[in-house]
Every structure is written in C-alpha cells, then in structure tokens.
Design a protein around this motif. Structure first.
Motif, PDB file in Angstrom:
ATOM      1  N   SER A   5       0.764  -1.176  -0.083  1.00 40.90           N
ATOM      2  CA  SER A   5       0.050   0.075   0.040  1.00 40.90           C
ATOM      3  C   SER A   5       0.877   1.231  -0.178  1.00 40.90           C
ATOM      4  O   SER A   5       1.811   1.396   1.051  1.00 40.90           O
ATOM      5  CB  SER A   5      -0.889   0.066   1.197  1.00 40.90           C
ATOM      6  OG  SER A   5      -1.600   1.200   1.230  1.00 40.90           O
ATOM      7  N   TRP A   6       0.933   2.191  -0.889  1.00 42.81           N
ATOM      8  CA  TRP A   6       1.702   3.328  -1.156  1.00 42.81           C
ATOM      9  C   TRP A   6       1.010   4.440  -0.823  1.00 42.81           C
ATOM     10  O   TRP A   6       0.003   4.799  -1.589  1.00 42.81           O
ATOM     11  CB  TRP A   6       2.302   3.237  -2.563  1.00 42.81           C
ATOM     12  CG  TRP A   6       2.805   1.865  -2.974  1.00 42.81           C
ATOM     13  CD1 TRP A   6       2.159   0.963  -3.825  1.00 42.81           C
ATOM     14  CD2 TRP A   6       3.966   1.524  -2.777  1.00 42.81           C
ATOM     15  NE1 TRP A   6       3.051  -0.002  -3.942  1.00 42.81           N
ATOM     16  CE2 TRP A   6       4.324   0.314  -3.440  1.00 42.81           C
ATOM     17  CE3 TRP A   6       5.123   2.008  -2.307  1.00 42.81           C
ATOM     18  CZ2 TRP A   6       5.300  -0.495  -3.364  1.00 42.81           C
ATOM     19  CZ3 TRP A   6       6.268   1.460  -2.148  1.00 42.81           C
ATOM     20  CH2 TRP A   6       6.283   0.027  -2.640  1.00 42.81           C
ATOM     21  N   SER A   7       1.504   5.282  -0.034  1.00 40.96           N
ATOM     22  CA  SER A   7       0.881   6.599   0.331  1.00 40.96           C
ATOM     23  C   SER A   7       2.174   7.439   1.042  1.00 40.96           C
ATOM     24  O   SER A   7       2.758   6.722   1.648  1.00 40.96           O
ATOM     25  CB  SER A   7      -0.301   6.457   1.308  1.00 40.96           C
ATOM     26  OG  SER A   7      -0.029   5.795   2.758  1.00 40.96           O
ATOM     27  N   LEU A   8       2.394   8.425   0.703  1.00 36.65           N
ATOM     28  CA  LEU A   8       3.427   9.383   1.227  1.00 36.65           C
ATOM     29  C   LEU A   8       2.949   9.739   2.623  1.00 36.65           C
ATOM     30  O   LEU A   8       1.940  10.127   3.081  1.00 36.65           O
ATOM     31  CB  LEU A   8       3.660  10.711   0.517  1.00 36.65           C
ATOM     32  CG  LEU A   8       4.571  11.690   0.751  1.00 36.65           C
ATOM     33  CD1 LEU A   8       6.176  10.890   0.577  1.00 36.65           C
ATOM     34  CD2 LEU A   8       4.605  12.925  -0.132  1.00 36.65           C
ATOM     35  N   LEU A  41       7.133   5.825   1.369  1.00 35.18           N
ATOM     36  CA  LEU A  41       6.003   5.535   0.765  1.00 35.18           C
ATOM     37  C   LEU A  41       5.063   4.331   0.966  1.00 35.18           C
ATOM     38  O   LEU A  41       3.910   4.328   0.950  1.00 35.18           O
ATOM     39  CB  LEU A  41       6.274   5.354  -0.823  1.00 35.18           C
ATOM     40  CG  LEU A  41       6.661   6.733  -1.394  1.00 35.18           C
ATOM     41  CD1 LEU A  41       7.153   6.661  -2.954  1.00 35.18           C
ATOM     42  CD2 LEU A  41       5.807   7.919  -1.314  1.00 35.18           C
ATOM     43  N   LEU A  42       5.779   3.174   1.522  1.00 36.87           N
ATOM     44  CA  LEU A  42       5.085   1.902   1.630  1.00 36.87           C
ATOM     45  C   LEU A  42       4.403   2.211   3.175  1.00 36.87           C
ATOM     46  O   LEU A  42       5.056   2.322   4.137  1.00 36.87           O
ATOM     47  CB  LEU A  42       6.104   0.831   1.798  1.00 36.87           C
ATOM     48  CG  LEU A  42       5.690  -0.467   1.917  1.00 36.87           C
ATOM     49  CD1 LEU A  42       4.572  -0.938   0.657  1.00 36.87           C
ATOM     50  CD2 LEU A  42       6.874  -1.626   1.983  1.00 36.87           C
ATOM     51  N   GLY A  97      19.404   1.713   7.288  1.00 35.97           N
ATOM     52  CA  GLY A  97      18.168   2.057   6.471  1.00 35.97           C
ATOM     53  C   GLY A  97      17.197   0.841   6.586  1.00 35.97           C
ATOM     54  O   GLY A  97      15.979   1.148   6.361  1.00 35.97           O
ATOM     55  N   LEU A  98      17.735  -0.514   6.654  1.00 30.31           N
ATOM     56  CA  LEU A  98      16.690  -1.532   6.710  1.00 30.31           C
ATOM     57  C   LEU A  98      15.843  -1.253   7.972  1.00 30.31           C
ATOM     58  O   LEU A  98      14.418  -1.474   8.000  1.00 30.31           O
ATOM     59  CB  LEU A  98      17.577  -2.877   6.751  1.00 30.31           C
ATOM     60  CG  LEU A  98      16.656  -4.023   6.933  1.00 30.31           C
ATOM     61  CD1 LEU A  98      15.679  -4.362   5.789  1.00 30.31           C
ATOM     62  CD2 LEU A  98      17.603  -5.387   7.083  1.00 30.31           C
ATOM     63  N   ILE A  99      16.396  -0.811   9.242  1.00 30.31           N
ATOM     64  CA  ILE A  99      15.568  -0.737  10.504  1.00 30.31           C
ATOM     65  C   ILE A  99      14.916   0.270  10.322  1.00 30.31           C
ATOM     66  O   ILE A  99      13.732   0.232  10.764  1.00 30.31           O
ATOM     67  CB  ILE A  99      16.840  -0.706  11.586  1.00 30.31           C
ATOM     68  CG1 ILE A  99      17.691  -1.769  11.771  1.00 30.31           C
ATOM     69  CG2 ILE A  99      16.077  -0.059  12.861  1.00 30.31           C
ATOM     70  CD1 ILE A  99      18.755  -1.611  12.708  1.00 30.31           C
ATOM     71  N   GLY A 100      15.360   1.505   9.760  1.00 26.98           N
ATOM     72  CA  GLY A 100      14.384   2.619   9.752  1.00 26.98           C
ATOM     73  C   GLY A 100      12.993   2.268   8.719  1.00 26.98           C
ATOM     74  O   GLY A 100      11.996   2.606   9.133  1.00 26.98           O
ATOM     75  N   CYS A 101      13.136   1.653   7.746  1.00 23.32           N
ATOM     76  CA  CYS A 101      12.073   1.075   6.754  1.00 23.32           C
ATOM     77  C   CYS A 101      11.500   0.113   7.656  1.00 23.32           C
ATOM     78  O   CYS A 101       9.841   0.259   7.506  1.00 23.32           O
ATOM     79  CB  CYS A 101      12.567   0.495   5.574  1.00 23.32           C
ATOM     80  SG  CYS A 101      11.393  -0.048   4.387  1.00 23.32           S
ATOM     81  N   ALA A 119      20.251   0.620  -3.129  1.00 23.55           N
ATOM     82  CA  ALA A 119      19.551  -0.139  -2.053  1.00 23.55           C
ATOM     83  C   ALA A 119      19.385   1.077  -1.129  1.00 23.55           C
ATOM     84  O   ALA A 119      18.013   0.921  -0.402  1.00 23.55           O
ATOM     85  CB  ALA A 119      20.450  -1.118  -1.497  1.00 23.55           C
ATOM     86  N   ALA A 120      20.149   1.867  -0.777  1.00 24.83           N
ATOM     87  CA  ALA A 120      19.760   3.041   0.237  1.00 24.83           C
ATOM     88  C   ALA A 120      18.802   3.799  -0.120  1.00 24.83           C
ATOM     89  O   ALA A 120      17.577   4.242   0.326  1.00 24.83           O
ATOM     90  CB  ALA A 120      21.136   3.673   0.374  1.00 24.83           C
ATOM     91  N   LEU A 121      18.781   4.111  -1.691  1.00 25.42           N
ATOM     92  CA  LEU A 121      17.856   4.886  -2.065  1.00 25.42           C
ATOM     93  C   LEU A 121      16.318   4.532  -2.003  1.00 25.42           C
ATOM     94  O   LEU A 121      15.477   4.938  -1.862  1.00 25.42           O
ATOM     95  CB  LEU A 121      17.843   5.381  -3.636  1.00 25.42           C
ATOM     96  CG  LEU A 121      19.079   6.483  -3.751  1.00 25.42           C
ATOM     97  CD1 LEU A 121      19.398   6.680  -5.409  1.00 25.42           C
ATOM     98  CD2 LEU A 121      18.665   7.837  -3.332  1.00 25.42           C
ATOM     99  N   LEU A 122      16.368   3.173  -2.446  1.00 22.43           N
ATOM    100  CA  LEU A 122      15.006   2.298  -2.397  1.00 22.43           C
ATOM    101  C   LEU A 122      14.217   1.978  -0.818  1.00 22.43           C
ATOM    102  O   LEU A 122      13.336   2.055  -0.598  1.00 22.43           O
ATOM    103  CB  LEU A 122      15.167   0.804  -3.199  1.00 22.43           C
ATOM    104  CG  LEU A 122      15.473   0.919  -4.546  1.00 22.43           C
ATOM    105  CD1 LEU A 122      15.765  -0.514  -5.191  1.00 22.43           C
ATOM    106  CD2 LEU A 122      14.362   1.621  -5.379  1.00 22.43           C
ATOM    107  N   LEU A 123      15.508   1.934  -0.015  1.00 16.76           N
ATOM    108  CA  LEU A 123      14.827   1.960   1.350  1.00 16.76           C
ATOM    109  C   LEU A 123      14.314   3.155   1.708  1.00 16.76           C
ATOM    110  O   LEU A 123      13.283   3.092   2.521  1.00 16.76           O
ATOM    111  CB  LEU A 123      16.262   1.272   1.981  1.00 16.76           C
ATOM    112  CG  LEU A 123      16.589  -0.126   2.229  1.00 16.76           C
ATOM    113  CD1 LEU A 123      17.901  -0.256   2.993  1.00 16.76           C
ATOM    114  CD2 LEU A 123      15.354  -0.964   2.651  1.00 16.76           C
ATOM    115  N   TRP A 124      14.850   4.142   1.389  1.00 17.64           N
ATOM    116  CA  TRP A 124      14.282   5.470   1.722  1.00 17.64           C
ATOM    117  C   TRP A 124      12.926   5.779   1.250  1.00 17.64           C
ATOM    118  O   TRP A 124      12.221   6.255   1.551  1.00 17.64           O
ATOM    119  CB  TRP A 124      15.515   6.746   1.415  1.00 17.64           C
ATOM    120  CG  TRP A 124      15.223   7.938   1.822  1.00 17.64           C
ATOM    121  CD1 TRP A 124      14.329   8.560   2.733  1.00 17.64           C
ATOM    122  CD2 TRP A 124      15.821   9.404   1.063  1.00 17.64           C
ATOM    123  NE1 TRP A 124      14.337   9.945   2.915  1.00 17.64           N
ATOM    124  CE2 TRP A 124      15.117  10.165   1.958  1.00 17.64           C
ATOM    125  CE3 TRP A 124      16.537   9.477  -0.168  1.00 17.64           C
ATOM    126  CZ2 TRP A 124      15.425  11.493   1.573  1.00 17.64           C
ATOM    127  CZ3 TRP A 124      17.065  10.823  -0.172  1.00 17.64           C
ATOM    128  CH2 TRP A 124      16.423  11.967   0.696  1.00 17.64           C
TER     129      TRP A 124
END
Length: 228
Positions: free
Chosen positions: A119-122, A226-227, A156-160, A216-221
């Motif tokens: 589910s994507w939302s900012l 958004l996720l 980044g993984l933990i933050g996501c 990878a860092a950009l995608l996790l961010w």
C-alpha cells in the motif's frame, strides 16, 4: 416426563440413548445420572466404560446438533442450555472433553492476505520530515564515507521496518518488504558496478562498495517514505 427407557440401559445397543437407558427428551441431570449409573455397572471393564463414554459423548453431540438445527423439544433445549452454561462455567464437568475434542476438528478460517499486499502513500506531517532528514543524512554519510556502506544499509533496513510498523503494518509483512527492497537495491547496485569501467569510479570519486550500496539505500528511503 419419562426420561429413562422402559427396558433399561443396553450395553449392546447401537443407539446411544438406548445404551444409557434414556429417551431423547431426557434432562441434563438425567443424562448425568444415567452416565454415572452405567459407569458404576461396568465393574472396571475398560471396554464397557469406553462404550458408556462414547454413548454419553454421542448423546451430547446429538443434542447440540439438534439444537442448532432447531429440532429439539422445550425440555431438550433447556437441557442443552444447561449443558453449555455448565461447560463454560466449570471446565472440569463431563462434556467439556467432548467440546475440546471437537474444537480442533472445526474448520479454521484462512489467514487474511490483505496485510501482505503493498500500500503506497506518502508519509505526512512530522513523520515525513523525520524520514526526509534521516534519509538525506544517510545518503550523505554513504557518499562521503567510503567504509559506511554496510552501516548505512543496516540503518536503512531498520528505519524502513520501523516506518512500516508505525504506519500500522504487521511485523512479518513489514520485514518481508524491507528485505525485498534491500535485495532489489543490491541487485541493481551489482548490475551498476559491473557496467561501469574503472575510470568511471575514479571520476565519480566513489568506491565499489559505495556505488553498489547507493541504489539499495535510495530504495529503502523511498520505501520508508511511501510504503504503508
């Protein structure tokens, strides 16, 4: 109301009521009394005791089934209500074992998959500001510190993961999506490093590890932003 059959209990009868010497309209107390009486007559015969218990269980199950279908008399319905209230109030009473044995056989509803789909939302408000600042700081650390690739990806993984938890997603799907995003980013980074020439790394002033970790860092961010 006559509850006990005129011929008395019959250990060879296929009818559970006949085996206990009961009529279908027997009350709860009469069913209990018939069970106790029949057990006392078995004289420590294990097979006879098993037949009595099987008949007792069958009587309870038949009465429960008839009540659910609305095919019971007023006396039988009253007895069934007493059985249910007794079972819920005192788990040591006979008959609870029947329900306990029945419960594992009941169909279980399949687990919902709604929590697994993306589910994507900012993010909004303060959460958006925190994610933007933290992501920008992580990218700057990655770009200006050659040995910080693994640290940045771990953070980044933990933050996501924490971002999805705070937005209401269950832990297991959250972890799965974070690992999927991380894996996709590492694949993209590997393809990128394989396609670049050694002179490109010198021109970018970045190490192999940094270039591989940036996607990878950009995608996790982006996933943290958004996720949901």
């Amino acid at each position: 109301m006559a509850a006990v059959g005129e011929s008395g209990p019959s250990s060879e009868s296929d009818d559970p009521y006949g085996r206990l010497g009961l009529s279908p309209g027997a009350s709860f107390d009469e069913v209990q009394a018939a069970r106790s009486r029949c057990l006392a007559q078995t004289e420590d015969d294990p097979q006879a005791k098993a037949r009595v218990e099987a008949a007792y269980d069958a009587v309870l199950m038949a009465r429960l089934r008839d009540r659910q279908q609305g095919q019971v008399s007023a006396a039988a319905a009253s007895a069934s209500q007493k059985e249910e209230s007794a079972a819920s109030g005192n788990p040591s009473l006979p008959g609870v074992s029947v329900l306990q044995r029945l419960r594992p056989r009941l169909p279980q509803s399949p687990p919902s998959l709604s929590g697994m789909s993306p589910s994507w939302s900012l993010a909004e408000g303060q959460g958006l500001v925190v994610r933007l600042v933290a992501g920008a700081a992580a990218l700057l650390l990655l770009l200006f510190s050659p040995g910080a690739g693994q640290l940045v990806l771990a953070l980044g993984l933990i933050g996501c993961f924490l971002s999805q938890i705070r937005r209401g997603r269950r832990p297991l799907p959250s972890l799965g999506w974070c690992l999927l995003v991380l894996g996709l980013g590492l694949v993209v980074g590997s393809v990128l490093t394989a396609s670049l020439s050694p002179t490109a790394f010198s021109q970018l002033n970045l190490s192999l590890e940094q270039v591989q970790a940036v996607p990878a860092a950009l995608l996790l961010w982006l996933a943290a932003l958004l996720l949901a």
